[in-house]
Enzyme design. Sequence first.
Site, PDB file in Angstrom:
ATOM      1  N   ASN A 168      31.074 -25.362  18.932  1.00 40.90           N
ATOM      2  CA  ASN A 168      31.011 -25.862  17.404  1.00 40.90           C
ATOM      3  C   ASN A 168      30.445 -27.246  17.421  1.00 40.90           C
ATOM      4  O   ASN A 168      30.792 -28.266  18.327  1.00 40.90           O
ATOM      5  CB  ASN A 168      32.783 -25.999  17.077  1.00 40.90           C
ATOM      6  CG  ASN A 168      32.670 -26.099  15.586  1.00 40.90           C
ATOM      7  OD1 ASN A 168      32.642 -25.366  14.743  1.00 40.90           O
ATOM      8  ND2 ASN A 168      32.877 -27.439  14.976  1.00 40.90           N
ATOM      9  N   SER A 170      30.137 -30.426  14.448  1.00 39.00           N
ATOM     10  CA  SER A 170      30.661 -30.850  13.376  1.00 39.00           C
ATOM     11  C   SER A 170      30.647 -32.407  13.264  1.00 39.00           C
ATOM     12  O   SER A 170      30.107 -32.956  14.474  1.00 39.00           O
ATOM     13  CB  SER A 170      32.099 -30.788  13.057  1.00 39.00           C
ATOM     14  OG  SER A 170      33.024 -31.110  13.981  1.00 39.00           O
ATOM     15  N   ALA A 172      32.778 -36.017  12.855  1.00 37.75           N
ATOM     16  CA  ALA A 172      34.207 -36.521  13.027  1.00 37.75           C
ATOM     17  C   ALA A 172      33.970 -37.658  13.443  1.00 37.75           C
ATOM     18  O   ALA A 172      33.560 -38.215  14.604  1.00 37.75           O
ATOM     19  CB  ALA A 172      35.078 -35.596  13.596  1.00 37.75           C
ATOM     20  N   ARG A 173      34.619 -38.631  12.508  1.00 37.34           N
ATOM     21  CA  ARG A 173      34.539 -40.177  12.760  1.00 37.34           C
ATOM     22  C   ARG A 173      35.182 -40.350  14.139  1.00 37.34           C
ATOM     23  O   ARG A 173      35.996 -40.084  14.579  1.00 37.34           O
ATOM     24  CB  ARG A 173      35.204 -40.861  11.719  1.00 37.34           C
ATOM     25  CG  ARG A 173      36.641 -40.951  11.654  1.00 37.34           C
ATOM     26  CD  ARG A 173      37.204 -41.449  10.275  1.00 37.34           C
ATOM     27  NE  ARG A 173      38.645 -41.831  10.587  1.00 37.34           N
ATOM     28  CZ  ARG A 173      39.493 -41.789   9.382  1.00 37.34           C
ATOM     29  NH1 ARG A 173      39.119 -41.348   8.202  1.00 37.34           N
ATOM     30  NH2 ARG A 173      40.756 -42.276   9.840  1.00 37.34           N
ATOM     31  N   HIS A 191      37.292 -27.374  12.843  1.00 40.58           N
ATOM     32  CA  HIS A 191      37.157 -26.512  14.060  1.00 40.58           C
ATOM     33  C   HIS A 191      37.389 -27.430  15.233  1.00 40.58           C
ATOM     34  O   HIS A 191      37.800 -26.844  16.373  1.00 40.58           O
ATOM     35  CB  HIS A 191      35.732 -25.837  13.860  1.00 40.58           C
ATOM     36  CG  HIS A 191      35.893 -24.735  12.723  1.00 40.58           C
ATOM     37  ND1 HIS A 191      34.603 -24.398  12.227  1.00 40.58           N
ATOM     38  CD2 HIS A 191      36.833 -24.059  12.157  1.00 40.58           C
ATOM     39  CE1 HIS A 191      34.836 -23.433  11.483  1.00 40.58           C
ATOM     40  NE2 HIS A 191      36.114 -23.136  11.418  1.00 40.58           N
ATOM     41  N   GLU A 281      37.024 -44.492   3.499  1.00 46.33           N
ATOM     42  CA  GLU A 281      36.958 -43.086   3.478  1.00 46.33           C
ATOM     43  C   GLU A 281      36.151 -42.393   2.382  1.00 46.33           C
ATOM     44  O   GLU A 281      35.807 -43.364   1.403  1.00 46.33           O
ATOM     45  CB  GLU A 281      38.254 -42.202   3.703  1.00 46.33           C
ATOM     46  CG  GLU A 281      38.485 -41.554   5.232  1.00 46.33           C
ATOM     47  CD  GLU A 281      37.225 -40.659   5.579  1.00 46.33           C
ATOM     48  OE1 GLU A 281      37.208 -40.269   6.671  1.00 46.33           O
ATOM     49  OE2 GLU A 281      36.216 -40.350   4.588  1.00 46.33           O
ATOM     50  N   LYS A 393      39.289 -22.651   4.173  1.00 52.55           N
ATOM     51  CA  LYS A 393      38.765 -23.805   4.682  1.00 52.55           C
ATOM     52  C   LYS A 393      37.684 -24.430   3.867  1.00 52.55           C
ATOM     53  O   LYS A 393      37.749 -25.456   3.619  1.00 52.55           O
ATOM     54  CB  LYS A 393      38.727 -23.737   6.415  1.00 52.55           C
ATOM     55  CG  LYS A 393      38.080 -25.186   6.792  1.00 52.55           C
ATOM     56  CD  LYS A 393      37.588 -24.878   8.588  1.00 52.55           C
ATOM     57  CE  LYS A 393      36.872 -25.926   8.844  1.00 52.55           C
ATOM     58  NZ  LYS A 393      35.704 -26.256   8.273  1.00 52.55           N
TER      59      LYS A 393
HETATM   60  C1  LIG Z   1      28.939 -35.743   6.441  1.00 50.72           C
HETATM   61  C2  LIG Z   1      30.167 -36.141   7.265  1.00 50.72           C
HETATM   62  C3  LIG Z   1      31.209 -35.283   7.354  1.00 50.72           C
HETATM   63  C4  LIG Z   1      32.703 -35.703   7.842  1.00 50.72           C
HETATM   64  C5  LIG Z   1      32.670 -37.019   8.071  1.00 50.72           C
HETATM   65  C6  LIG Z   1      31.914 -38.038   7.888  1.00 50.72           C
HETATM   66  C7  LIG Z   1      30.400 -37.823   7.479  1.00 50.72           C
HETATM   67  C8  LIG Z   1      29.319 -38.755   7.236  1.00 50.72           C
HETATM   68  C9  LIG Z   1      32.089 -39.529   7.871  1.00 50.72           C
HETATM   69  C10 LIG Z   1      31.522 -40.619   7.492  1.00 50.72           C
HETATM   70  C11 LIG Z   1      32.425 -39.547   9.496  1.00 50.72           C
HETATM   71  C12 LIG Z   1      33.552 -39.636   7.329  1.00 50.72           C
HETATM   72  C13 LIG Z   1      34.610 -38.517   7.786  1.00 50.72           C
HETATM   73  C14 LIG Z   1      35.141 -37.829   6.656  1.00 50.72           C
HETATM   74  C15 LIG Z   1      36.255 -36.840   7.365  1.00 50.72           C
HETATM   75  C16 LIG Z   1      36.428 -35.537   6.713  1.00 50.72           C
HETATM   76  C17 LIG Z   1      37.741 -34.858   7.302  1.00 50.72           C
HETATM   77  C18 LIG Z   1      37.973 -33.480   6.522  1.00 50.72           C
HETATM   78  C19 LIG Z   1      37.610 -33.315   5.734  1.00 50.72           C
HETATM   79  C20 LIG Z   1      36.334 -33.549   5.114  1.00 50.72           C
HETATM   80  C21 LIG Z   1      35.832 -34.986   5.700  1.00 50.72           C
HETATM   81  C22 LIG Z   1      35.070 -36.461   8.772  1.00 50.72           C
HETATM   82  C23 LIG Z   1      35.899 -36.723   9.889  1.00 50.72           C
HETATM   83  O1  LIG Z   1      36.157 -37.854  10.210  1.00 50.72           O
HETATM   84  N1  LIG Z   1      36.602 -35.549  10.607  1.00 50.72           N
HETATM   85  C24 LIG Z   1      36.351 -34.212  10.127  1.00 50.72           C
HETATM   86  O2  LIG Z   1      37.088 -33.415  10.656  1.00 50.72           O
HETATM   87  N2  LIG Z   1      35.473 -34.129   9.128  1.00 50.72           N
HETATM   88  C25 LIG Z   1      34.627 -35.029   8.662  1.00 50.72           C
HETATM   89  N3  LIG Z   1      33.360 -34.609   7.836  1.00 50.72           N
HETATM   90  C26 LIG Z   1      33.549 -33.406   7.354  1.00 50.72           C
HETATM   91  C27 LIG Z   1      33.032 -32.224   8.443  1.00 50.72           C
HETATM   92  O3  LIG Z   1      31.902 -32.781   9.154  1.00 50.72           O
HETATM   93  C28 LIG Z   1      32.900 -30.892   7.679  1.00 50.72           C
HETATM   94  O4  LIG Z   1      34.183 -30.598   7.017  1.00 50.72           O
HETATM   95  C29 LIG Z   1      32.400 -29.870   8.653  1.00 50.72           C
HETATM   96  O5  LIG Z   1      32.229 -28.810   7.881  1.00 50.72           O
HETATM   97  C30 LIG Z   1      33.082 -29.750   9.882  1.00 50.72           C
HETATM   98  O6  LIG Z   1      32.698 -28.824  10.638  1.00 50.72           O
HETATM   99  P1  LIG Z   1      33.658 -27.524  11.181  1.00 50.72           P
HETATM  100  O7  LIG Z   1      33.399 -26.679   9.650  1.00 50.72           O
HETATM  101  O8  LIG Z   1      34.987 -27.971  11.349  1.00 50.72           O
HETATM  102  O9  LIG Z   1      32.864 -26.638  11.880  1.00 50.72           O
HETATM  103  N4  LIG Z   1      33.949 -37.530   8.675  1.00 50.72           N
HETATM  104  K   LIG Z   2      30.330 -27.490  11.021  1.00 49.91           K
HETATM  105 MN   LIG Z   3      32.533 -24.663  12.626  1.00 51.93          MN
END
Ligand SMILES: Cc1cc2c3c(c1C)C(C)(C)C[C@H]1C[C@@H](c4ccccc4)[C@]4(C(=O)NC(=O)N=C4N2C[C@H](O)[C@H](O)[C@H](O)COP(=O)(O)O)N31
Ligand SMILES: [K+]
Ligand SMILES: [Mn+2]
Length: 500
Positions: A168, A170, A172-173, A191, A281, A393
Amino acid sequence: YSTPPPHLDFRAFVSALRSDNDLADIDAEVDPRLEVAAITRRAYELQSKAPLFNNVKGAHDGLFRILGASGGLSSDPQYPYRRLARHVGLPPTSSLGDFIDTMLSAKGKEPIPPVHVGTGPCKEHKLFGDNIDLTKLPAPLLNKADGGNYIQTMGINIVQHPTKPWVNWSIARAMVLDKTRLVGLIMKPQHIARIYEQWEESGKDMPFAIALGAPPIAVMVSSMPLPEGVTESEYVGALCGEPLELVKCETNDLYVPARSEIVIEGTLSITERAKEGPFGEMHGYSFLDEESVQPIYNVKAITYRGGNAILPISVPGRATGPDETHTLIGTLASAEIRQLLQENGLPVLNVFTPYETQVIWAAVQIDRKKLWTLKTNAEDFCRRIGDLIFRRKCGMQIHRLLIVGDDIDPFNFKDVIWSYASRCRPGMDEYHFEDVAAYGLVPYMSHGPGTKVTGGKVVANCLLPHEYNQEQLWVTCDFENGYPEEIKEKVLRRWTEFGL
Ligand SMILES: Cc1cc2c3c(c1C)C(C)(C)C[C@H]1C[C@@H](c4ccccc4)[C@]4(C(=O)NC(=O)N=C4N2C[C@H](O)[C@H](O)[C@H](O)COP(=O)(O)O)N31
Ligand SMILES: [K+]
Ligand SMILES: [Mn+2]
């Protein structure tokens, strides 16, 4: 070797922004403590050029320069989405609709797995053991209320399921904790959290890699809520029509894009945790009482590209000028929501999360002629859409869906709010959902009057009852719709003559 296109190489992407006159090279020394972030935040809000800080105070041994607002709106008022277009190899004149269509264009196509190459630019420098000191890197403080220096806001978090062939990607901060450790948000139903749970059950720490300054199209797909089990790098391959080139990590069996600027690798502890945040955030708030305790990233190696590696950062906040948490998270969730609705046979033309709603709302544009064939009504239709989106999701971060007609442009908030304000009757046209997963970071959930992790969601019907079964019974009173073509042509032809 020939330089790859901007969507496959971050350094080429930076050069493309420079040639687009959409990049500001800042050679004066700038402080990573707040100053870099404040300039970046103002660049989003004024939609100015993307700031490239070539002289970051405290940078040493090629670590690092900083690029802000890589996913902000571009400084070109005529083509505000050209920076997003550059991420995916689209022409600068592309619209948000073109961008969403492109991100969905690989759905149904065969995945193209990445290829493994022996080495690449990200391997030009390597740090291990005592040579690693994260506290000596100019990791930026992004907001005066932040609880740490967030070095990871635009990198790709790479993790692999312990038993299934699922890798995966993605975003995540994560913030610097000490010399060799980070601490970062691992939040369900993301994920990275689902896979982390599997490692917890297996009793072993989870190997990770964070690829910073990765190929821009890979950053886009990493920010996209693809279905569970999909290996993002294979979707990138399908999008590009060619495999992505990855190299093996030094200290684990994960693979990272060969052309990344900086790679941080190690293991995410399944036992050690630390206080994480507060963090400014994506909704524009930083709650001072945020008590987030999160897993610790133990860093085992850092590898990076020569020529002064570039760290991309995102400085989330109010979307007065959207940042990457709006232009990427909102727009890419919109894409997956559209895909889900269309796959389920709903007459949906497009979906978009207006930046003015801090991407907490999404407008769903309905083909009204097709709607008539369903012989349905507002309640059944809206509940069906809410049940689909709010229980998946990809809909997790959306709290209000606006169901609008095809006379409304979902990318034009003035259209969207006009139909919501004038066609959605309070008390009868909104359908509430209290038994669905909420997005816990939304302020009225985390610090609101009711439950914190469920509910607070609604589908707003912005179609009048008769629109469900016949042509609209009104003429829209604006220049576009209120006048016959020959009048409009005459007016446009004589407009300058009138001196208006
Ligand atoms: C483009 C971008 C996406 C982000 C984030 C950021 C930026 C710039 C920062 C600036 C770091 C801020 C936080 C915000 C924070 C956040 C947490 C939950 C939901 C939305 C944002 C979180 C994070 O810290 N944690 C997390 O789990 N997902 C994030 N997403 C969303 C995920 O990248 C997105 O949802 C993807 O689809 C994940 O992939 P997956 O589907 O699991 O394979 N961060
Ligand atoms: K993703
Ligand atoms: Mn994924």
